[in-house]
Design a protein around this motif. Structure first.
Motif, short mmCIF file in Angstrom:
data_model
loop_
_atom_site.label_atom_id
_atom_site.label_comp_id
_atom_site.label_asym_id
_atom_site.label_seq_id
_atom_site.Cartn_x
_atom_site.Cartn_y
_atom_site.Cartn_z
N SER A 95 9.37 38.85 -4.73
CA SER A 95 8.27 38.67 -3.79
C SER A 95 7.72 37.26 -3.78
N GLY A 96 7.99 36.50 -4.82
CA GLY A 96 7.46 35.16 -4.92
C GLY A 96 6.02 35.10 -5.39
N THR A 97 5.45 36.23 -5.77
CA THR A 97 4.04 36.27 -6.15
C THR A 97 3.82 36.14 -7.66
N LYS A 98 4.87 36.32 -8.45
CA LYS A 98 4.68 36.21 -9.90
C LYS A 98 5.98 35.71 -10.54
N PRO A 99 5.86 35.07 -11.70
CA PRO A 99 7.07 34.57 -12.39
C PRO A 99 7.97 35.73 -12.82
N ILE A 100 9.25 35.48 -12.82
CA ILE A 100 10.23 36.49 -13.23
C ILE A 100 11.18 35.86 -14.26
N PRO A 101 11.97 36.69 -14.96
CA PRO A 101 12.95 36.12 -15.89
C PRO A 101 13.90 35.15 -15.20
N MET A 102 14.41 34.20 -15.95
CA MET A 102 15.36 33.23 -15.41
C MET A 102 16.62 33.23 -16.26
N TRP A 120 27.70 35.09 -11.89
CA TRP A 120 26.52 35.75 -12.44
C TRP A 120 25.65 36.44 -11.38
N ARG A 121 25.93 36.26 -10.11
CA ARG A 121 25.01 36.67 -9.05
C ARG A 121 24.60 38.14 -9.15
N LYS A 122 25.55 39.05 -9.25
CA LYS A 122 25.22 40.48 -9.26
C LYS A 122 24.49 40.87 -10.54
N ALA A 123 24.94 40.37 -11.68
CA ALA A 123 24.30 40.73 -12.94
C ALA A 123 22.86 40.24 -12.99
N ALA A 124 22.60 39.01 -12.49
CA ALA A 124 21.24 38.49 -12.49
C ALA A 124 20.35 39.33 -11.58
N ASP A 125 20.88 39.73 -10.43
CA ASP A 125 20.13 40.59 -9.53
C ASP A 125 19.81 41.93 -10.20
N ASP A 126 20.77 42.48 -10.92
CA ASP A 126 20.58 43.77 -11.58
C ASP A 126 19.48 43.74 -12.64
N VAL A 127 19.32 42.60 -13.32
CA VAL A 127 18.27 42.52 -14.35
C VAL A 127 16.98 41.93 -13.80
N GLY A 128 16.94 41.63 -12.50
CA GLY A 128 15.72 41.14 -11.88
C GLY A 128 15.36 39.71 -12.25
N ALA A 129 16.37 38.85 -12.40
CA ALA A 129 16.13 37.47 -12.82
C ALA A 129 16.53 36.49 -11.73
N VAL A 130 15.80 35.38 -11.65
CA VAL A 130 16.25 34.28 -10.81
C VAL A 130 17.41 33.61 -11.54
N LEU A 131 18.46 33.29 -10.81
CA LEU A 131 19.65 32.66 -11.37
C LEU A 131 19.66 31.19 -10.97
N VAL A 132 19.83 30.31 -11.96
CA VAL A 132 19.77 28.87 -11.74
C VAL A 132 20.98 28.22 -12.39
N ALA A 133 21.63 27.30 -11.67
CA ALA A 133 22.82 26.65 -12.23
C ALA A 133 22.88 25.19 -11.79
N PRO A 134 22.73 24.27 -12.73
CA PRO A 134 22.98 22.86 -12.40
C PRO A 134 24.48 22.58 -12.41
N THR A 135 24.86 21.50 -11.77
CA THR A 135 26.24 21.01 -11.86
C THR A 135 26.25 19.80 -12.78
N ALA A 136 27.19 19.77 -13.70
CA ALA A 136 27.30 18.67 -14.67
C ALA A 136 27.51 17.35 -13.94
#
Length: 289
Positions: A95-102, A120-136
């Protein structure tokens, strides 16, 4: 790689001479290594292969020159961190209203942030986490990217955390650091250097390298939960088994999964295994759905 200016070749030659007790050959090789631009100072300082020459004045001079080289690289590296671009994926019900796991995911050598986001897309969605990935930051011969030194990768990880928590997308008490191969090795090293920053760590086909970040010898007040995933046919399976034993010894909650018939790769049932690992390190009961 056969190049005459390659610092790695001189480094490994120095290690071989030092292990054989040939100090008169090892020390010039160490000097050549840093003269060619060796910047992985933590490895130089801690690598047990070099113990026989560590007390020599020439070795101390080499460490100092390596530290200066690393400092110059890190200064150049700051602009990368300041303008860090992140691949992101939010859970469907965010919802964007509160912090969630990352879940902060680090790709393997020759890969990119976009590729590990897809893994990781599906697994992160399943645990309710925002997924973040930098590129080296370093382009490789494989047309992908590599992380460089532990210190350079560490700066990117810390920068990504600062960006995401400042934006209120990530709950700073529920940050999971994961990575595949070189990314997993970096994830383990950064977590061992900053254990209070992470709720959990999920290294996949990685190496726990005591030369860059050692497992602690005693229990610590804040330490992340670990889920370690490795193919049984991967070259680093025994390294991961040893790391599990060392972490268990100091009371760290660890779940080690070894997958028969799998080499240097994600588990066959990737989405299920990553979701289960994510729930374990976040201490969420796994309902098996």
């Amino acid at each position: 790689n056969g190049r005459s200016d390659d610092p790695s070749a001189a480094y490994y030659l120095a290690c071989a001479f030092a292990r054989a007790g040939q100090k008169d050959d090892a020390l010039p090789a160490v000097t050549t290594c840093v003269d060619r631009g060796w910047f992985q100072t933590a490895l130089l300082e801690r690598d047990s292969d070099l113990d026989s020459v560590r007390s020599a004045p020439e070795f101390a001079d080499a460490v100092e020159k390596s530290r200066q080289t690393a400092g110059v690289r890190l200064d150049r590296h700051k602009s990368i961190v300041e303008h860090l671009r992140l691949e992101k994926a939010y859970p469907r019900d965010y919802s964007g209203t509160k912090p969630i796991p990352m879940i902060l995911a680090l790709h393997g050598f020759g890969s990119s942030g976009a590729e590990i986001v897809e893994a990781w897309r599906k697994a992160a969605d399943d645990v309710g986490a925002v997924l973040v990935a930098p590129t080296a930051p370093h382009l490789t011969a494989l047309d992908g990217y590599g992380w460089g030194s532990t210190e350079e990768g560490e700066a990117i990880v810390l920068g990504a955390i600062a960006l995401m928590t400042k934006a209120h997308a990530a709950d700073p008490s529920k940050i999971v650091l994961t990575g595949f191969s070189q990314g997993g090795t970096l994830a383990a090293a950064v977590a061992l250097r900053h254990p209070d920053l992470f709720a959990g760590v999920i290294p996949i086909c990685s190496v726990f390298d005591p030369a860059t970040a050692a497992v602690p010898l005693k229990a610590m007040p804040f330490f992340p939960r670990f889920a370690i995933l490795n193919g049984a046919d991967d070259a680093e399976a025994e390294n991961n088994r040893t790391a599990t034993r060392l972490l268990n010894r100091v009371g760290v909650p660890v779940r080690f999964r070894l997958y028969p018939g799998v080499g240097h790769a994600f588990p066959r049932d990737r989405d299920l295994e990553l979701r289960s690992a994510g729930r374990f390190v976040l201490n969420i009961p796994d309902q098996g759905k």
